[in-house]
Design an enzyme around this catalytic site. Structure first.
Site, PDB file in Angstrom:
ATOM      1  N   LYS A  54       7.770   2.740 -26.227  1.00  0.00           N
ATOM      2  CA  LYS A  54       8.142   1.470 -26.869  1.00  0.00           C
ATOM      3  C   LYS A  54       7.311   0.324 -26.283  1.00  0.00           C
ATOM      4  O   LYS A  54       6.821  -0.545 -27.015  1.00  0.00           O
ATOM      5  CB  LYS A  54       9.643   1.199 -26.683  1.00  0.00           C
ATOM      6  N   GLN A 100      18.403   1.102 -23.364  1.00  0.00           N
ATOM      7  CA  GLN A 100      18.016   2.474 -23.674  1.00  0.00           C
ATOM      8  C   GLN A 100      19.207   3.418 -23.470  1.00  0.00           C
ATOM      9  O   GLN A 100      19.825   3.431 -22.407  1.00  0.00           O
ATOM     10  CB  GLN A 100      16.838   2.899 -22.779  1.00  0.00           C
ATOM     11  N   ASP A 123      18.296  -3.581 -31.722  1.00  0.00           N
ATOM     12  CA  ASP A 123      18.685  -2.207 -32.081  1.00  0.00           C
ATOM     13  C   ASP A 123      19.685  -2.214 -33.239  1.00  0.00           C
ATOM     14  O   ASP A 123      19.965  -1.170 -33.827  1.00  0.00           O
ATOM     15  CB  ASP A 123      19.328  -1.510 -30.871  1.00  0.00           C
TER      16      ASP A 123
END
Ligand code: NDP
Length: 302
Positions: A54, A100, A123
């Protein structure tokens, strides 16, 4: 007849190319770059590798990123406080915050995710963003679901009036994807932008009876379960588009939820693992980060 393989990597590269130009425009206008802060807890090798890819992707399009590491022993309260301090800007500017997953078992993941303010929730997991999506006015769409929709649009796979069967009902993949695919397409949109909506959706899970009967009805079949090769050729309607979200590590190799060898003989289109949905998830994260920075700029907080 062998299925057409949908190349997620090349689509992700094309998306990155257009994002790079948009990021440059943003940077020229606001005199700073969008900035993503990633919280990495513990030392899971898979998580570290996802975070690395990422960060690398962010750098490729000109988005600044920082990884804030926390030990595997961190408590829920400590992680909530960490996320709150990042959101307050105590570790530099943050346009987007990503925690994460998975978090260690002793941590209340929902509490930590809820600590990410909805405006920074790239997200798309915060209840406010999930609610907006469910009402058909999305802000940050969960990246994997958005990536699957983008793949269908790019491949010009018709969704309107067709039957999409999604196996897996998680909050981060199956459920948001069901909302996206069943959403009413904007009446003003022309093809291919109209693709990716107006499907009839069946959402399956571990208690679904006679799964194969359901999956065989699918014009578009999405597997998001986390069980290696569980979707076999007998479960697929000839000519169906099969999208494999699963990422499983088997004997050191990445394997999807779809038995690629057999299903590719039956399906019309199929995504590989790796190189299918995964790269699009990352591309959609970058798009959400730019959107977060733009929304902030538009609201005069840049
Ligand atoms: P979850 O474990 O949160 O959800 C799995 C879902 O599969 C649940 O709804 C579960 O049902 C259902 N399920 C489990 N067993 C069966 C079964 N035998 N038959 C039918 N349904 C079943 O997983 P995630 O959604 O987080 O992830 C799914 C997969 O996608 C994983 O392999 C993950 O690694 C991968 N993934 C890939 C991404 C990418 O970028 N490509 C991003 C995110 C995830 P129930 O609700 O009843 O428990």
């Amino acid at each position: 007849m062998a299925a057409t393989v949908l190349d997620g990597r090349s689509l992700a590269t094309r998306i990155e190319d257009s994002l790079r130009a948009e990021v440059e425009t943003f940077a020229a206008m606001f005199r700073h770059r969008p900035r993503l802060v990633v919280v990495l807890v513990g030392d899971l090798a898979a998580s570290a590798s996802y975070v690395k890819s990422k960060s690398a992707a962010a750098a490729r399009v000109g988005i600044d990123s920082e990884v804030v590491a926390a030990p595997a022993t961190a408590t829920t309260a400590e992680l909530v406080a960490l996320v709150e301090s990042i959101a307050r800007g105590e570790r530099g500017r943050a346009d987007g915050i990503l925690v994460q997953l998975p978090l260690p078992d002793h941590v209340d993941s929902v509490a930590v995710l809820d600590a990410v303010p909805p405006q920074l929730d790239v997200d798309g997991f915060h209840p406010e963003n999930a609610g907006l999506l469910s009402q058909g006015r999305p802000r940050f769409v969960p990246c994997t679901a958005a990536g699957v929709q983008r793949l269908l649009i790019d491949a010009e796979i018709e969704t309107a009036g067709r039957h999409a069967v999604i196996v897996g009902r998680s909050d981060i993949v199956g459920k948001p994807l069901a909302l996206l695919l069943s959403a009413k397409a904007p009446s003003t949109a022309a093809p291919p932008a109209r693709h990716g909506c107006d499907a009839t959706v069946t959402l399956c899970h571990s208690r679904s009876a006679d799964l194969a009967t359901l999956t065989r009805q699918a014009d578009i079949l999405v597997a998001a379960v986390g069980r290696p090769k569980m979707i076999t050729a007998e479960m697929v309607k000839p000519g169906a588009a099969v999208i494999d979200v699963g990422i499983n590590r088997v004997d050191g190799r990445l394997v999807g939820d779809v038995d690629f060898e057999s299903v590719s003989q039956v399906a019309g289109q199929i995504t590989p693992v790796p190189g299918g949905v995964g790269p699009l998830t990352v591309a959609m994260l970058l798009a959400n980060t730019l959107l977060a920075a733009e929304l902030r700029g538009r609201n005069g907080h840049a």
